[in-house]
Design an enzyme around this catalytic site. Sequence first.
Site, short mmCIF file in Angstrom:
data_model
loop_
_atom_site.label_atom_id
_atom_site.label_comp_id
_atom_site.label_asym_id
_atom_site.label_seq_id
_atom_site.Cartn_x
_atom_site.Cartn_y
_atom_site.Cartn_z
N ILE A 257 19.04 -22.57 27.50
CA ILE A 257 18.01 -23.59 27.71
C ILE A 257 17.84 -23.85 29.20
CG2 ILE A 257 17.30 -25.96 27.23
CD1 ILE A 257 19.14 -25.81 24.71
N CYS A 258 16.63 -23.76 29.69
CA CYS A 258 16.28 -24.05 31.09
C CYS A 258 17.20 -23.25 32.02
CB CYS A 258 16.33 -25.55 31.33
SG CYS A 258 15.39 -26.08 32.80
#
Length: 378
Positions: free
Chosen positions: A154-155
């Site tokens: 994530i990210c």
Amino acid sequence: MSDTSQPEEFMQAYQYAMAQMMEAGIKSFRSSDMLRNINKDDVQIAQTPSDVVFQVDKVTVSRYRPLNDNPIDAPPVLISYGMFGRQTMIDLQEDRSLVRNLLMAGLDVYVVDWGNPTRADQFISLDDMINGWLRDCIEFLVEKSGGPITMFGICEGGTFATCLAATHPELFAGLALTITPIDFKGDPENFWRGEGFLNQWLANFSEDDVNNLVDTHGNMPGALTGAMFSALTPMNSMTKYSLGLQRLDGDADATLNFLRMEKWIADRPDHPGVAAKEWFNKFYRENQLVNGKFSLDGDVVDLQNIACPVLNIYALQDHIVPVSCTKPLSNYIKPKKYTEIGFPGGHVGVFVSRKAQGVVAQGFVDWVNKTQIKKKKK
């Protein structure tokens, strides 16, 4: 000759304005009364039970306790968030929890927690974080499970995972990414209004500007990165505690949702200093990942070496990580192994909106069933 309709129009406008003011005032009273009746025990996040199963320095891996008595025969899933926020976002509350949805589907789910870096960690580099800490976490799970794992990045954590999937493809059965920057320049000529401010802002920094900003503190303070993100949406940041709360009109569920989000936002760890400088300089300023210049332990990260199936989930209204910064990953993956999902929402909405539970979580489960399942237990 005078216009006799003018006083009547004025009175209508005056009455409408007064009615709006009264309605806003009543909503504010209701919201204030609701806040008065909420205490800190009502605002809990990340409540799905888990147990720490591995630790390296301050970094831990936790396994979530199963919620399905009929697990599916898929590789374990390791979730890696970045350090510009907490992994608690994936388990904000029971009805808005990526983790719970994956557990209910029968998956074996683990999560990386980067801990709380102190000034003693200011010299930790991206190589230390990616090829050290994160790789150690993955190798532990590979050894424990007896085979390659499915990574859910994530990210910033997704960018880290992508680098490892390219340099150590044998560790990965699958790579799923969400709101993950790959091309840090994107397509600035076609950014919509409000999109890509962070990319353009950092592109105008010199290397010394970045280094001085971080060196002033040793690490990149979580409070400072929070202020940076707030500055990307100034009107919303200035009015959310006034107009935003007032619009909730005393709704208990909506107020608790709001407060849980604020609790997550306020809990930002510091980012190790050297790694933060490298993140801003090598990725945002120099775009080394797609230019074939970023290396780990002396080995250039070649994205074409990613061999496992890839799922790329991006948010169509993401003002922090523009779509044009995520989609270029498809240029490096064989078409038969690449899947993408465009979520109709923003950067955080990918995890906390009700719609996301059916689009993102179910999309990931469907992808796992299609690409990762060996066999289903009866």
